[in-house]
Design an enzyme around this catalytic site. Structure first.
Site, PDB file in Angstrom:
ATOM      1  N   LYS A  50     -35.607   7.569  -4.353  1.00  0.00           N
ATOM      2  CA  LYS A  50     -35.182   8.724  -4.612  1.00  0.00           C
ATOM      3  C   LYS A  50     -34.414   9.215  -5.366  1.00  0.00           C
ATOM      4  CE  LYS A  50     -36.099   8.602   0.680  1.00  0.00           C
ATOM      5  NZ  LYS A  50     -35.327   6.721   1.264  1.00  0.00           N
ATOM      6  N   SER A  94     -34.447   2.668  -1.518  1.00  0.00           N
ATOM      7  CA  SER A  94     -34.242   3.729  -1.923  1.00  0.00           C
ATOM      8  C   SER A  94     -33.540   4.675  -2.459  1.00  0.00           C
ATOM      9  CB  SER A  94     -33.652   4.423   0.155  1.00  0.00           C
ATOM     10  OG  SER A  94     -34.438   4.653   1.282  1.00  0.00           O
ATOM     11  N   SER A 139     -31.124   9.822   3.779  1.00  0.00           N
ATOM     12  CA  SER A 139     -32.704   9.482   2.872  1.00  0.00           C
ATOM     13  C   SER A 139     -33.416   9.237   3.954  1.00  0.00           C
ATOM     14  CB  SER A 139     -31.276   7.957   2.748  1.00  0.00           C
ATOM     15  OG  SER A 139     -32.749   6.926   1.589  1.00  0.00           O
TER      16      SER A 139
END
Length: 429
Positions: free
Chosen positions: A73, A70, A130
């Site tokens: 991101k 993640s 997240s």
């Protein structure tokens, strides 16, 4: 003795070269290699960067391409904030959840099919929790599809100068297998970043969209007011967790971001940022074996930075530079104008760094721009400071006005200069 135009030209050229020689300082010495240290990290790769300049303070296998989970991101965050700042979208604009967003696995699970949520709330869910579903929904809103958004991510990666291995296939950092039927058709491979790549993305976020910290610093927040439980930030190191019974042992002074990530392939990763005593650092650890380990190893990296480095002002605003105190100008009431620095120049340096480790060079702008009238604040030159291979440049500006001289004044000055040159030339023969 008769002096030709050619002779006068030679005299003027020599004088100009002499003046330029006085304006430039010796070229900087070869960069000194940064000290190599072993922090005994339990990671696959790590890096420490000064957030103000991008200067690297520590690295451990920082150019090894790895799945970032993640942490990918961060690029989704950057492109979302860019889209809003450019005016293409607004934070109040509603985003409708597609089947892809509703189905995506992993962190999140906040959105139902066709549910409508503002871009701001979607962004908060992505940055705090997240949330994969919010990330996909934002990507589709901005680019039309997640795959088209991933292409935008790859284009921005090139713009940032990321490594050749840097590659995105989605907005979340999930593997192709985890995407299932929603895996991209045109984009091949998997999402990969080096620790250096992740640090560069973080550097650009903090440089261009520092407002991201307003979200990433939040320890917990309800997605909807009616929700029974809040979203809990996966970043245990937030300074805001200092009184949280579960995370206070990990809370780190000054830490307010940036992005965690974990998958089976990536292990546990974390891009952190903290600020102390006016110095902000960016740390990245990748491939740690357990969730707490990424925070324990990040603490080692940041502790090394804050314990061994400091932000040192090398030049201050409005400072005179010894090698270029004045700049010659044409067609002015005066023939010179004093110059000073427009801004200060700071470096993150090893504590105890001495002045001889910094090389300062200065030079005026091209001659065609050094013509009166000159206003105080006009840029008339540059000063460059070099430290261990890192360079920073500041403008040199006029410290006072210089009015344009009258034709009468300029005419007699030209005559005076002509005869001065003749006498000077005669003395040399």
């Amino acid at each position: 003795m008769f002096f030709s135009v050619r002779r006068v030209s030679v005299v003027l050229t020599v004088a100009l070269l002499a003046q330029l020689g006085l304006s430039l300082v010796t070229q900087p010495k070869a960069a000194v290699a940064a000290e190599q240290v072993d922090l005994k990290l339990n990671v696959k790769s790590a890096i420490l960067m000064d957030a103000a300049s991008g200067q690297i303070l520590f690295e451990d296998r920082a150019d090894t391409p790895l799945p970032p989970a993640s942490m990918a991101k961060m690029m989704t965050e950057y492109l979302t904030m860019e889209a809003v700042k450019s005016g293409k979208f607004s934070w109040d604009e509603m985003v409708t959840t597609s089947q892809n967003a509703a189905d995506v696995i992993g962190s999140g699970g906040l959105l139902a099919l066709n549910e409508q949520v503002s871009m701001k709330d979607m962004f908060a869910a992505m940055s705090i929790y997240s949330a994969n579903d919010a990330s996909v929904a934002l990507a589709e809103k901005i680019a039309g599809s997640e795959e088209e958004f991933a292409k935008m991510m790859n284009a921005k990666a090139k713009e940032f100068g990321l490594s050749e291995q840097a590659h995105f296939i989605n907005a979340t950092g999930l593997s192709r297998a985890d995407m299932g039927k929603y895996a991209p058709k045109e984009l091949q491979g998997e999402t990969l970043l080096t620790a250096r790549d992740a640090a560069i993305i973080a550097y650009n976020i903090l440089k261009d969209h520092k407002e991201v910290l307003e979200y990433t610093s939040i320890p917990s927040k309800k997605f909807r007011e009616k929700d029974k439980t809040p979203m809990i930030n996966w970043n245990w190191m937030l300074a805001g967790n200092k009184d949280n019974i579960n995370f206070k042992k990990y809370a780190y002074e000054g830490l307010d971001g940036l992005k965690t990530g974990s998958t089976d392939d990536a292990g546990y990763c974390f891009t952190g940022t903290a600020e102390r005593n006016g110095m902000r650092l960016i740390s990245v650890v990748m491939g740690t074996p357990k969730e707490p380990t990424r925070f324990e190893e990040t603490r080692k990296v940041l502790d090394y930075g804050f314990s061994n480095f400091e932000s040192k002002p090398i030049l201050t605003a409005k400072q005179e530079i010894d090698s270029l105190k004045t700049v010659n100008i044409k067609k002015g009431v005066a023939t010179q104008v004093p110059v000073v620095t427009q801004t200060g120049v700071n470096f993150v340096v090893k504590k105890g760094a001495t002045p001889d480790q910094f090389t300062i060079t200065a030079q005026p702008v091209e001659e065609s721009k050094l013509v009166a009238p000159i206003k105080s604040g006009d840029v008339l030159g540059t000063v460059k400071v070099t430290y261990q291979g890192t360079e920073k440049v500041a403008n040199l500006i006029a410290n006072e006005d210089v009015e344009k001289g009258s034709w009468f004044r300029l005419f007699f000055r030209a005559i005076k200069n002509f005869f001065v040159d003749m006498v000077t030339g005669a003395k040399k023969e």
